[in-house]
Design an enzyme around this catalytic site. Structure first.
Site, PDB file in Angstrom:
ATOM      1  N   ILE A  79       8.632  82.742  50.510  1.00 24.57           N
ATOM      2  CA  ILE A  79       8.823  81.321  50.812  1.00 24.57           C
ATOM      3  C   ILE A  79       9.296  81.119  52.252  1.00 24.57           C
ATOM      4  O   ILE A  79       8.860  80.181  52.928  1.00 24.57           O
ATOM      5  CB  ILE A  79       9.818  80.736  49.788  1.00 24.57           C
ATOM      6  CG1 ILE A  79       9.144  80.704  48.406  1.00 24.57           C
ATOM      7  CG2 ILE A  79      10.293  79.353  50.198  1.00 24.57           C
ATOM      8  CD1 ILE A  79      10.105  80.724  47.243  1.00 24.57           C
ATOM      9  N   TYR A 113      22.786  86.008  39.655  1.00 27.20           N
ATOM     10  CA  TYR A 113      21.910  85.424  40.685  1.00 27.20           C
ATOM     11  C   TYR A 113      22.084  83.899  40.682  1.00 27.20           C
ATOM     12  O   TYR A 113      22.246  83.280  41.739  1.00 27.20           O
ATOM     13  CB  TYR A 113      20.458  85.810  40.385  1.00 27.20           C
ATOM     14  CG  TYR A 113      19.429  85.030  41.166  1.00 27.20           C
ATOM     15  CD1 TYR A 113      19.202  85.289  42.524  1.00 27.20           C
ATOM     16  CD2 TYR A 113      18.671  84.024  40.548  1.00 27.20           C
ATOM     17  CE1 TYR A 113      18.247  84.564  43.229  1.00 27.20           C
ATOM     18  CE2 TYR A 113      17.728  83.299  41.250  1.00 27.20           C
ATOM     19  CZ  TYR A 113      17.523  83.577  42.588  1.00 27.20           C
ATOM     20  OH  TYR A 113      16.588  82.852  43.295  1.00 27.20           O
ATOM     21  N   LYS A 158      23.284  81.308  43.694  1.00 21.23           N
ATOM     22  CA  LYS A 158      22.520  80.138  44.150  1.00 21.23           C
ATOM     23  C   LYS A 158      23.336  78.860  43.958  1.00 21.23           C
ATOM     24  O   LYS A 158      23.311  77.958  44.800  1.00 21.23           O
ATOM     25  CB  LYS A 158      21.203  80.059  43.385  1.00 21.23           C
ATOM     26  CG  LYS A 158      20.246  81.178  43.695  1.00 21.23           C
ATOM     27  CD  LYS A 158      19.363  80.888  44.871  1.00 21.23           C
ATOM     28  CE  LYS A 158      19.653  81.632  46.108  1.00 21.23           C
ATOM     29  NZ  LYS A 158      18.801  81.320  47.244  1.00 21.23           N
TER      30      LYS A 158
HETATM   31  N1  LIG Z   1      10.202  82.583  44.147  1.00 17.53           N
HETATM   32  C1  LIG Z   1      10.801  81.700  43.359  1.00 17.53           C
HETATM   33  O1  LIG Z   1      10.227  81.238  42.349  1.00 17.53           O
HETATM   34  C2  LIG Z   1      12.187  81.220  43.686  1.00 17.53           C
HETATM   35  C3  LIG Z   1      12.785  80.312  42.790  1.00 17.53           C
HETATM   36  C4  LIG Z   1      14.038  79.796  43.098  1.00 17.53           C
HETATM   37  C5  LIG Z   1      14.664  80.155  44.279  1.00 17.53           C
HETATM   38  N2  LIG Z   1      14.069  81.056  45.115  1.00 17.53           N
HETATM   39  C6  LIG Z   1      14.778  81.388  46.353  1.00 17.53           C
HETATM   40  O2  LIG Z   1      13.892  81.288  47.443  1.00 17.53           O
HETATM   41  C7  LIG Z   1      14.272  82.231  48.455  1.00 17.53           C
HETATM   42  C8  LIG Z   1      13.058  83.066  48.824  1.00 17.53           C
HETATM   43  O3  LIG Z   1      12.566  83.683  47.646  1.00 17.53           O
HETATM   44  P1  LIG Z   1      11.198  84.496  47.665  1.00 17.53           P
HETATM   45  O4  LIG Z   1      10.621  84.374  46.312  1.00 17.53           O
HETATM   46  O5  LIG Z   1      10.381  84.133  48.837  1.00 17.53           O
HETATM   47  O6  LIG Z   1      11.767  85.977  47.819  1.00 17.53           O
HETATM   48  P2  LIG Z   1      11.159  87.238  48.589  1.00 17.53           P
HETATM   49  O7  LIG Z   1       9.678  87.162  48.642  1.00 17.53           O
HETATM   50  O8  LIG Z   1      11.807  88.410  47.944  1.00 17.53           O
HETATM   51  O9  LIG Z   1      11.710  87.077  50.074  1.00 17.53           O
HETATM   52  C9  LIG Z   1      13.092  87.166  50.309  1.00 17.53           C
HETATM   53  C10 LIG Z   1      13.331  87.138  51.796  1.00 17.53           C
HETATM   54  O10 LIG Z   1      14.749  87.248  51.998  1.00 17.53           O
HETATM   55  C11 LIG Z   1      14.972  88.326  52.892  1.00 17.53           C
HETATM   56  N3  LIG Z   1      16.252  88.985  52.703  1.00 17.53           N
HETATM   57  C12 LIG Z   1      16.780  89.525  51.584  1.00 17.53           C
HETATM   58  N4  LIG Z   1      17.968  90.092  51.846  1.00 17.53           N
HETATM   59  C13 LIG Z   1      18.183  89.909  53.171  1.00 17.53           C
HETATM   60  C14 LIG Z   1      19.227  90.282  54.055  1.00 17.53           C
HETATM   61  N5  LIG Z   1      20.290  90.987  53.643  1.00 17.53           N
HETATM   62  N6  LIG Z   1      19.131  89.929  55.359  1.00 17.53           N
HETATM   63  C15 LIG Z   1      18.062  89.248  55.802  1.00 17.53           C
HETATM   64  N7  LIG Z   1      17.034  88.866  55.022  1.00 17.53           N
HETATM   65  C16 LIG Z   1      17.100  89.209  53.721  1.00 17.53           C
HETATM   66  C17 LIG Z   1      13.843  89.302  52.605  1.00 17.53           C
HETATM   67  O11 LIG Z   1      13.712  90.214  53.665  1.00 17.53           O
HETATM   68  P3  LIG Z   1      13.232  91.743  53.421  1.00 17.53           P
HETATM   69  O12 LIG Z   1      11.738  91.706  53.470  1.00 17.53           O
HETATM   70  O13 LIG Z   1      13.845  92.473  54.548  1.00 17.53           O
HETATM   71  O14 LIG Z   1      13.745  92.170  52.083  1.00 17.53           O
HETATM   72  C18 LIG Z   1      12.687  88.320  52.508  1.00 17.53           C
HETATM   73  O15 LIG Z   1      12.258  87.931  53.787  1.00 17.53           O
HETATM   74  C19 LIG Z   1      15.416  83.033  47.870  1.00 17.53           C
HETATM   75  O16 LIG Z   1      16.643  82.524  48.350  1.00 17.53           O
HETATM   76  C20 LIG Z   1      15.312  82.805  46.379  1.00 17.53           C
HETATM   77  O17 LIG Z   1      16.573  82.900  45.762  1.00 17.53           O
HETATM   78  C21 LIG Z   1      12.852  81.594  44.842  1.00 17.53           C
END
Ligand SMILES: NC(=O)c1ccc[n+]([C@@H]2O[C@H](COP(=O)([O-])OP(=O)(O)OC[C@H]3O[C@@H](n4cnc5c(N)ncnc54)[C@H](OP(=O)(O)O)[C@@H]3O)[C@@H](O)[C@H]2O)c1
Length: 301
Positions: free
Chosen positions: A25, A170, A174
């Site tokens: 995202i 988690y 959030k």
């Molecule tokens: N996907 C969903 O359905 C969903 C639903 C509700 C909320 N969210 C929220 O949306 C956000 C993005 O989710 P996503 O699904 O896109 O997850 P994702 O594909 O796993 O991407 C997570 C991102 O966060 C980065 N990250 C994790 N730990 C980090 C750290 N210590 N320092 C810097 N960057 C870090 C990761 O970098 P690396 O590549 O280095 O790991 C990656 O760029 C999150 O906050 C998640 O909680 C997602």
């Protein structure tokens, strides 16, 4: 050609920091914002993954103005270094980086629980480091989750060892990030700055447009996932409410945006309801002190 069909204003002259911009995202927020003319600062912990994201954005948004800011949200020293490396006005910060960990013993570099330390404390520390760079009308967007509704947060035990399902922890992380953002919104009342929350619904990689090098998903997996589009969405669509909260004219401090469709899993950006707990003044006030303590930083706000 914009990477999304969103009706967004021309963002030329605006600088927006997106944490975790190299994947999922966060990547899509960065691509969409860059395609609409914003200068995008990509806050990423891996230089290699950040470069892949930059190349991909440039391939889809000609003339994109991008700058990588190395930062590990799980390390207060790294966050301080990131803050010190910046010397430009920032119009919006999207607190997107997030980790979902099943391991109870997983810790940040500073010994905090990995999810609380990264998702909440890291972003509090980052904003403290960047506060002097924020524009007078800056926006901060905290990326929350539907999971916040199933989580209880007790600020006094925020950093305590946890038991039970990792999904609940988690959700706590959030919920705490959202409660912090709503408290920030209250503290910024009467100023032109605004803090908001947004969530992406249920956003998955197999429904997301291909971006080579980023979350490569096989054609078979994409085909199998296709019917789920009726219920959930890709991460490009998941970015839409977050981008909307960051730049749209009708988004204001204290708002919570998410997908407007069934169960808020998918759909166009709409205002959605947050739990009473994350909007609680008492929770927000106590949480603020706890975050100051855990991060060793203060927001002057
Ligand atoms: N996907 C969903 O359905 C969903 C639903 C509700 C909320 N969210 C929220 O949306 C956000 C993005 O989710 P996503 O699904 O896109 O997850 P994702 O594909 O796993 O991407 C997570 C991102 O966060 C980065 N990250 C994790 N730990 C980090 C750290 N210590 N320092 C810097 N960057 C870090 C990761 O970098 P690396 O590549 O280095 O790991 C990656 O760029 C999150 O906050 C998640 O909680 C997602």
């Amino acid at each position: 050609m914009p990477a999304s069909p969103l009706a967004l204003p021309d963002l030329a002259g605006r600088t927006i920091l997106v944490t975790g911009a190299n994947a999922g995202i966060g990547y899509w927020c960065a691509e969409i914002l860059a395609a609409h003319g914003a200068r995008v600062l990509l806050g990423c912990r891996s230089a290699e993954r950040a470069e892949v994201a930059v190349s991909s954005i440039r391939a889809h948004a000609s003339g994109a103005d991008l700058h990588i800011v190395p930062m590990d949200l799980g390390s207060l020293a790294s966050i301080a270094a990131a803050g010190a490396s910046l010397d430009e006005r920032i119009d919006a910060v999207i607190c997107n980086a997030g980790v979902k960990a099943a391991d109870r013993d997983a810790r940040t570099a500073d010994g905090l629980d990995l999810m609380i330390g990264t998702n909440v404390v890291g972003h509090f520390a980052l904003l403290a480091q960047l506060e002097h760079l924020l524009a007078d009308d800056a926006r901060v967007v905290a990326v929350g989750s539907l999971a916040h509704r199933f989580a209880e947060i007790d600020p006094a035990t925020l950093s305590a060892p946890w038991s039970g399902p990792s999904l609940r922890q988690y959700g706590r992380s959030k919920a705490a990030l959202m409660a912090f953002a709503f408290e920030l919104a209250r503290r910024w009342r009467g100023t032109a700055r605004s803090a908001l929350c947004a969530h992406p619904g249920y956003a998955v990689d197999p429904l997301t447009p291909r971006r080579p090098g980023l979350a490569d998903v096989s054609s078979v997996a994409r085909a199998l996932a296709a019917p789920s589009r009726l219920v959930v969405q890709g991460k490009d669509a998941g970015a839409a409410p977050i981008v909307h909260a960051a730049v749209a004219a009708d988004a204001t401090g204290g708002d919570y945006w998410g997908p407007g469709g069934l169960l808020e899993f998918r759909g166009a950006p709409a205002r959605v309801a947050a739990s009473a707990q994350v909007r609680s003044v008492d929770v927000g006030t106590e949480l603020w002190s706890v975050l100051e303590h855990l991060s060793g930083t203060r927001l002057a706000t």
